[in-house]
Design a protein around this motif. Structure first.
Motif, PDB file in Angstrom:
ATOM      1  N   ALA A  40      52.757  10.414  60.458  1.00  0.00           N
ATOM      2  CA  ALA A  40      52.844   9.415  59.595  1.00  0.00           C
ATOM      3  C   ALA A  40      51.667   9.466  58.657  1.00  0.00           C
ATOM      4  O   ALA A  40      51.977   9.083  57.191  1.00  0.00           O
ATOM      5  CB  ALA A  40      52.008   8.186  60.464  1.00  0.00           C
ATOM      6  N   CYS A  41      50.736  10.383  58.725  1.00  0.00           N
ATOM      7  CA  CYS A  41      49.874  10.766  57.491  1.00  0.00           C
ATOM      8  C   CYS A  41      50.633  11.685  56.558  1.00  0.00           C
ATOM      9  O   CYS A  41      50.474  11.335  55.444  1.00  0.00           O
ATOM     10  CB  CYS A  41      48.732  11.332  58.199  1.00  0.00           C
ATOM     11  N   ASN A  42      51.527  12.528  57.040  1.00  0.00           N
ATOM     12  CA  ASN A  42      52.221  13.315  56.127  1.00  0.00           C
ATOM     13  C   ASN A  42      53.239  12.770  55.319  1.00  0.00           C
ATOM     14  O   ASN A  42      53.375  12.635  54.386  1.00  0.00           O
ATOM     15  CB  ASN A  42      52.956  14.433  56.808  1.00  0.00           C
ATOM     16  N   ARG A  93      62.559  23.806  50.668  1.00  0.00           N
ATOM     17  CA  ARG A  93      63.183  22.642  51.111  1.00  0.00           C
ATOM     18  C   ARG A  93      62.270  21.536  51.895  1.00  0.00           C
ATOM     19  O   ARG A  93      61.847  20.433  51.826  1.00  0.00           O
ATOM     20  CB  ARG A  93      64.208  22.453  51.777  1.00  0.00           C
ATOM     21  N   THR A  94      61.422  22.178  52.925  1.00  0.00           N
ATOM     22  CA  THR A  94      60.580  21.439  53.692  1.00  0.00           C
ATOM     23  C   THR A  94      59.489  22.070  54.014  1.00  0.00           C
ATOM     24  O   THR A  94      59.193  23.247  54.103  1.00  0.00           O
ATOM     25  CB  THR A  94      61.413  20.986  55.270  1.00  0.00           C
ATOM     26  N   GLY A  95      58.254  21.224  54.428  1.00  0.00           N
ATOM     27  CA  GLY A  95      57.181  21.837  54.727  1.00  0.00           C
ATOM     28  C   GLY A  95      56.781  21.787  56.353  1.00  0.00           C
ATOM     29  O   GLY A  95      57.797  22.339  56.913  1.00  0.00           O
ATOM     30  N   THR A  96      55.713  21.564  56.600  1.00  0.00           N
ATOM     31  CA  THR A  96      55.316  21.331  58.033  1.00  0.00           C
ATOM     32  C   THR A  96      54.791  20.025  58.429  1.00  0.00           C
ATOM     33  O   THR A  96      54.798  19.218  57.409  1.00  0.00           O
ATOM     34  CB  THR A  96      54.193  22.384  58.303  1.00  0.00           C
ATOM     35  N   GLU A  97      54.425  19.599  59.749  1.00  0.00           N
ATOM     36  CA  GLU A  97      54.011  18.302  59.938  1.00  0.00           C
ATOM     37  C   GLU A  97      52.668  17.904  59.075  1.00  0.00           C
ATOM     38  O   GLU A  97      52.417  16.755  58.878  1.00  0.00           O
ATOM     39  CB  GLU A  97      53.833  18.086  61.432  1.00  0.00           C
ATOM     40  N   GLN A  98      51.955  19.010  58.747  1.00  0.00           N
ATOM     41  CA  GLN A  98      50.637  18.721  58.218  1.00  0.00           C
ATOM     42  C   GLN A  98      50.750  18.891  56.661  1.00  0.00           C
ATOM     43  O   GLN A  98      49.758  18.437  55.750  1.00  0.00           O
ATOM     44  CB  GLN A  98      49.689  19.700  58.716  1.00  0.00           C
ATOM     45  N   GLU A  99      51.801  19.486  56.073  1.00  0.00           N
ATOM     46  CA  GLU A  99      51.681  19.565  54.661  1.00  0.00           C
ATOM     47  C   GLU A  99      53.353  19.516  54.002  1.00  0.00           C
ATOM     48  O   GLU A  99      54.107  19.821  54.907  1.00  0.00           O
ATOM     49  CB  GLU A  99      51.217  21.105  54.158  1.00  0.00           C
ATOM     50  N   TYR A 109      55.631  21.645  48.805  1.00  0.00           N
ATOM     51  CA  TYR A 109      54.740  22.034  47.778  1.00  0.00           C
ATOM     52  C   TYR A 109      53.694  22.664  48.116  1.00  0.00           C
ATOM     53  O   TYR A 109      53.190  23.885  47.622  1.00  0.00           O
ATOM     54  CB  TYR A 109      54.411  21.048  46.491  1.00  0.00           C
ATOM     55  N   GLU A 110      52.844  22.059  49.187  1.00  0.00           N
ATOM     56  CA  GLU A 110      51.827  22.641  49.765  1.00  0.00           C
ATOM     57  C   GLU A 110      52.061  24.023  50.444  1.00  0.00           C
ATOM     58  O   GLU A 110      50.962  24.908  50.548  1.00  0.00           O
ATOM     59  CB  GLU A 110      51.123  21.687  50.794  1.00  0.00           C
ATOM     60  N   LEU A 111      52.958  24.010  51.135  1.00  0.00           N
ATOM     61  CA  LEU A 111      53.507  25.274  51.844  1.00  0.00           C
ATOM     62  C   LEU A 111      53.446  26.407  50.844  1.00  0.00           C
ATOM     63  O   LEU A 111      53.122  27.547  50.882  1.00  0.00           O
ATOM     64  CB  LEU A 111      54.503  24.987  52.638  1.00  0.00           C
ATOM     65  N   ALA A 112      54.245  25.867  49.525  1.00  0.00           N
ATOM     66  CA  ALA A 112      54.505  26.820  48.492  1.00  0.00           C
ATOM     67  C   ALA A 112      53.364  27.479  48.055  1.00  0.00           C
ATOM     68  O   ALA A 112      52.917  28.737  47.731  1.00  0.00           O
ATOM     69  CB  ALA A 112      55.386  26.310  47.252  1.00  0.00           C
ATOM     70  N   LYS A 143      54.475  35.423  59.856  1.00  0.00           N
ATOM     71  CA  LYS A 143      53.227  35.302  60.594  1.00  0.00           C
ATOM     72  C   LYS A 143      52.742  33.975  60.070  1.00  0.00           C
ATOM     73  O   LYS A 143      51.839  33.592  60.669  1.00  0.00           O
ATOM     74  CB  LYS A 143      52.360  36.604  60.251  1.00  0.00           C
ATOM     75  N   LEU A 144      53.177  33.609  58.956  1.00  0.00           N
ATOM     76  CA  LEU A 144      52.538  32.554  58.361  1.00  0.00           C
ATOM     77  C   LEU A 144      53.107  31.109  58.740  1.00  0.00           C
ATOM     78  O   LEU A 144      54.113  31.349  59.083  1.00  0.00           O
ATOM     79  CB  LEU A 144      52.669  32.491  56.766  1.00  0.00           C
ATOM     80  N   LYS A 145      52.179  30.359  59.155  1.00  0.00           N
ATOM     81  CA  LYS A 145      52.659  29.130  59.839  1.00  0.00           C
ATOM     82  C   LYS A 145      53.618  28.306  58.662  1.00  0.00           C
ATOM     83  O   LYS A 145      53.032  28.139  57.656  1.00  0.00           O
ATOM     84  CB  LYS A 145      51.475  28.242  60.041  1.00  0.00           C
ATOM     85  N   GLY A 146      54.518  27.815  59.215  1.00  0.00           N
ATOM     86  CA  GLY A 146      55.480  27.057  58.219  1.00  0.00           C
ATOM     87  C   GLY A 146      56.932  27.864  57.969  1.00  0.00           C
ATOM     88  O   GLY A 146      57.726  27.395  57.380  1.00  0.00           O
ATOM     89  N   ILE A 147      56.822  29.403  58.162  1.00  0.00           N
ATOM     90  CA  ILE A 147      57.667  30.133  57.695  1.00  0.00           C
ATOM     91  C   ILE A 147      58.416  30.938  58.848  1.00  0.00           C
ATOM     92  O   ILE A 147      57.898  31.577  59.355  1.00  0.00           O
ATOM     93  CB  ILE A 147      57.249  31.351  56.670  1.00  0.00           C
ATOM     94  N   GLY A 148      59.393  30.365  59.278  1.00  0.00           N
ATOM     95  CA  GLY A 148      60.209  30.537  60.472  1.00  0.00           C
ATOM     96  C   GLY A 148      61.269  31.898  60.147  1.00  0.00           C
ATOM     97  O   GLY A 148      61.331  32.237  58.849  1.00  0.00           O
ATOM     98  N   GLN A 149      62.112  32.206  61.075  1.00  0.00           N
ATOM     99  CA  GLN A 149      62.961  33.110  60.719  1.00  0.00           C
ATOM    100  C   GLN A 149      63.955  32.708  59.477  1.00  0.00           C
ATOM    101  O   GLN A 149      64.233  33.607  58.684  1.00  0.00           O
ATOM    102  CB  GLN A 149      63.955  33.402  61.976  1.00  0.00           C
TER     103      GLN A 149
END
Length: 232
Positions: free
Chosen positions: A5-7, A43-49, A52-55, A78-84
């Protein structure tokens, strides 16, 4: 749910007209910052960001776009938010960019000076993390009629054999050729091995009647011509 909800609230706080996709449509891609363009790719970030913030975090982790483009698959994931999937998409996007730059330069197919060759090949070779030994094959008018990567790995005179180099040159009916390889360290200063390989290839070319015009070493945005340095 509270995090989501915050995101969502954070995203809603960004005016529609200030989001990267909308800014690109209004202003054109050239007006967007690196992080904005990258966020569109992600295209998408994470639940927390947001994306754009991920970028922004990606660019901070690798220093800049160049560092990001050179990152390995393992380093990206290795970075959170970047999967395969995101890592693969990033690799594909950066490779397309490199090919666009390379094809643009290759439209200037006449090479007369070491600088011409360097401008043609630096975009393709300066970022490589392993040594690549590449040959450009030329006709009698110094038009590039072909390109071949002969070897990948640490250069050794016994591995970069004149037979492989001139076999390709003969197959393409080349009048002459130019050899290049990169130094992943970024320093294009020739080693003793580089000089020895150059002399061996030049002598072999004299025997088969196909001139070795130059051997150029590519560094980080720099180059050294062994011909200009007097080694040929």
């Amino acid at each position: 749910m509270a995090v989501k909800a915050c995101n969502n609230l954070h995203k809603k706080n960004v005016p529609y007209y200030d989001r990267p996709r909308e800014r690109l449509l209004r202003l054109g891609a050239v007006q967007l910052a690196d992080a904005e363009l990258l966020s569109i790719m992600l295209r998408t970030g994470t639940e927390q960001e947001t994306s754009y913030e991920l970028a922004q975090r990606l660019l901070a982790a690798f220093g800049d776009l160049r560092g990001l483009a050179q990152a390995s698959h393992a380093e990206l994931t290795k970075l959170k938010g970047i999967g395969q999937v995101k890592a693969i998409e990033l690799h594909a996007a950066f490779e397309l960019g490199r090919r666009v730059v390379s094809s643009t330069h290759e439209q200037r197919t006449v090479v007369r000076l070491p600088r011409d060759v360097a401008e043609l090949m630096i975009p393709e070779m300066s970022h490589l993390t392993q040594e690549h030994f590449v040959c450009l094959f030329l006709n009698t008018k110094n038009h590039v009629i072909g390109k071949q990567t002969v070897f990948v790995g640490s250069l050794d005179a016994s591995i970069v054999h004149p037979r492989e180099v001139y076999k390709e040159a003969i197959k393409r009916s080349s009048a002459s050729l130019i050899c290049l390889h990169n130094h992943p360290s970024g320093d294009p200063t020739p080693s003793r091995e580089d000089i020895a390989i150059t002399r061996t290839l030049r002598e072999a070319g004299e025997l088969v009647g196909i001139s070795l015009l130059d051997h150029i070493i590519i560094g980080d945005g720099k180059y050294v011509s062994l011909k200009e340095q007097g080694y040929m």
